[in-house]
Design an enzyme around this catalytic site. Structure first.
Site, PDB file in Angstrom:
ATOM      1  N   PRO A 108      -7.234  -2.037   7.321  1.00 12.41           N
ATOM      2  CA  PRO A 108      -6.547  -1.601   6.105  1.00 12.41           C
ATOM      3  C   PRO A 108      -6.698  -2.563   4.935  1.00 12.41           C
ATOM      4  O   PRO A 108      -6.715  -3.783   5.119  1.00 12.41           O
ATOM      5  CB  PRO A 108      -5.074  -1.538   6.546  1.00 12.41           C
ATOM      6  CG  PRO A 108      -4.984  -2.491   7.689  1.00 12.41           C
ATOM      7  CD  PRO A 108      -6.306  -2.390   8.400  1.00 12.41           C
ATOM      8  N   ASN A 109      -6.829  -1.972   3.784  1.00  9.41           N
ATOM      9  CA  ASN A 109      -6.904  -2.670   2.487  1.00  9.41           C
ATOM     10  C   ASN A 109      -8.231  -3.389   2.254  1.00  9.41           C
ATOM     11  O   ASN A 109      -8.459  -3.927   1.168  1.00  9.41           O
ATOM     12  CB  ASN A 109      -5.730  -3.655   2.311  1.00  9.41           C
ATOM     13  CG  ASN A 109      -4.395  -2.955   2.367  1.00  9.41           C
ATOM     14  OD1 ASN A 109      -4.195  -1.986   1.642  1.00  9.41           O
ATOM     15  ND2 ASN A 109      -3.501  -3.395   3.229  1.00  9.41           N
ATOM     16  N   ARG A 165      -9.198  -7.286  -4.740  1.00 10.95           N
ATOM     17  CA  ARG A 165      -7.921  -7.707  -4.154  1.00 10.95           C
ATOM     18  C   ARG A 165      -7.899  -9.207  -3.914  1.00 10.95           C
ATOM     19  O   ARG A 165      -8.779  -9.739  -3.222  1.00 10.95           O
ATOM     20  CB  ARG A 165      -7.819  -6.960  -2.817  1.00 10.95           C
ATOM     21  CG  ARG A 165      -6.723  -7.366  -1.913  1.00 10.95           C
ATOM     22  CD  ARG A 165      -6.953  -6.757  -0.526  1.00 10.95           C
ATOM     23  NE  ARG A 165      -5.878  -7.172   0.334  1.00 10.95           N
ATOM     24  CZ  ARG A 165      -5.976  -7.305   1.650  1.00 10.95           C
ATOM     25  NH1 ARG A 165      -7.119  -7.038   2.259  1.00 10.95           N
ATOM     26  NH2 ARG A 165      -4.950  -7.689   2.345  1.00 10.95           N
ATOM     27  N   HIS A 168     -12.436 -12.664   9.888  1.00 11.69           N
ATOM     28  CA  HIS A 168     -11.540 -12.672   8.731  1.00 11.69           C
ATOM     29  C   HIS A 168     -12.231 -13.365   7.575  1.00 11.69           C
ATOM     30  O   HIS A 168     -12.829 -14.436   7.766  1.00 11.69           O
ATOM     31  CB  HIS A 168     -10.223 -13.390   9.049  1.00 11.69           C
ATOM     32  CG  HIS A 168      -9.480 -12.727  10.149  1.00 11.69           C
ATOM     33  ND1 HIS A 168      -8.784 -11.557   9.953  1.00 11.69           N
ATOM     34  CD2 HIS A 168      -9.376 -13.017  11.462  1.00 11.69           C
ATOM     35  CE1 HIS A 168      -8.265 -11.184  11.111  1.00 11.69           C
ATOM     36  NE2 HIS A 168      -8.609 -12.039  12.037  1.00 11.69           N
ATOM     37  N   ARG A 185      -2.784 -20.034   6.050  1.00 12.89           N
ATOM     38  CA  ARG A 185      -2.003 -19.231   5.094  1.00 12.89           C
ATOM     39  C   ARG A 185      -0.563 -19.091   5.594  1.00 12.89           C
ATOM     40  O   ARG A 185      -0.048 -20.009   6.227  1.00 12.89           O
ATOM     41  CB  ARG A 185      -2.701 -17.874   4.899  1.00 12.89           C
ATOM     42  CG  ARG A 185      -4.127 -18.035   4.329  1.00 12.89           C
ATOM     43  CD  ARG A 185      -4.806 -16.718   4.106  1.00 12.89           C
ATOM     44  NE  ARG A 185      -4.066 -15.877   3.152  1.00 12.89           N
ATOM     45  CZ  ARG A 185      -4.284 -14.563   2.995  1.00 12.89           C
ATOM     46  NH1 ARG A 185      -5.227 -13.956   3.715  1.00 12.89           N
ATOM     47  NH2 ARG A 185      -3.580 -13.871   2.117  1.00 12.89           N
TER      48      ARG A 185
HETATM   49  C1  DQA Z   1      -7.747 -10.585   6.626  1.00 17.23           C
HETATM   50  C2  DQA Z   1      -6.522 -11.481   6.879  1.00 17.23           C
HETATM   51  C3  DQA Z   1      -5.294 -10.649   7.174  1.00 17.23           C
HETATM   52  O1  DQA Z   1      -4.165 -11.501   7.382  1.00 17.23           O
HETATM   53  C4  DQA Z   1      -4.977  -9.739   6.010  1.00 17.23           C
HETATM   54  O2  DQA Z   1      -3.874  -8.916   6.299  1.00 17.23           O
HETATM   55  C5  DQA Z   1      -6.151  -8.922   5.588  1.00 17.23           C
HETATM   56  C6  DQA Z   1      -7.458  -9.568   5.523  1.00 17.23           C
HETATM   57  C7  DQA Z   1      -8.981 -11.403   6.198  1.00 17.23           C
HETATM   58  O3  DQA Z   1     -10.071 -10.837   6.232  1.00 17.23           O
HETATM   59  O4  DQA Z   1      -8.850 -12.565   5.801  1.00 17.23           O
HETATM   60  O5  DQA Z   1      -6.029  -7.776   5.226  1.00 17.23           O
HETATM   61  O6  DQA Z   1      -8.064  -9.913   7.822  1.00 17.23           O
END
Ligand code: DQA
Length: 154
Positions: free
Chosen positions: A10-11, A18, A99, A106
């Protein structure tokens, strides 16, 4: 035919726009293009998909087999989804978690991955390069595996 799959959670469709301080300035399209081209250069196929729907990701994982290889950025599901973890375990697909940001540097909630224990390993904090490093590992892994199958005549 065995394939390398790259699933983004997601996202991650918003990468490039972003929070660039965490996720960099490359769009997901650019990241996926580099992955596909790098695989093609060595005669392999990598297919990339993104979803904001957890059930879709689970269905995609369930369609994989132990002969495939999965590079997975589960986004925020990294920290919450026992269902995605169980799906990976259920199909025994070799998986590397990726990631863009360093989840260990973080907020505290990001440092824990419920997915990592069912993965071969994790690449975190290397930006878009992390996908290419995971892909190189996947290519080596697939080559080693197919050599073994040829040796044993299966
Ligand atoms: C992420 C790290 C996650 O904590 C975050 O919610 C993401 C992106 C990353 O690629 O650094 O959506 O997976």
């Amino acid at each position: 035919m065995a394939s390398i799959w790259v699933f983004h959670g997601p996202n991650l469709n918003l990468v490039g726009l972003r929070e660039p301080e965490h996720y960099g300035s490359h769009t997901l399209l650019e990241i996926n293009q580099e992955i596909v081209q790098t695989a093609n250069q060595v005669g392999m196929i990598a297919e990339c998909r993104q979803t904001n729907h957890e059930g879709d990701l689970i269905d995609w994982i369930q369609a994989l087999s132990p002969e495939d290889f999965l590079i997975l950025n589960p986004g925020a599901w990294t920290h919450t989804s026992y269902a995605i973890r169980d799906a990976i375990k259920a199909v025994s697909v070799p998986t590397v978690e990726v990631h863009l940001s360093n989840i260990h540097a973080r907020e505290a909630f990001r440092a824990n991955s419920v997915i990592a224990p069912v993965c071969i390993g994790q690449v975190s904090g290397l930006g878009a390069d992390g996908y290419i490093l995971a892909l190189r590992y996947a290519i080596d892994y697939q080559n080693r595996h197919s050599e073994k199958v040829i040796e044993s005549g299966n």
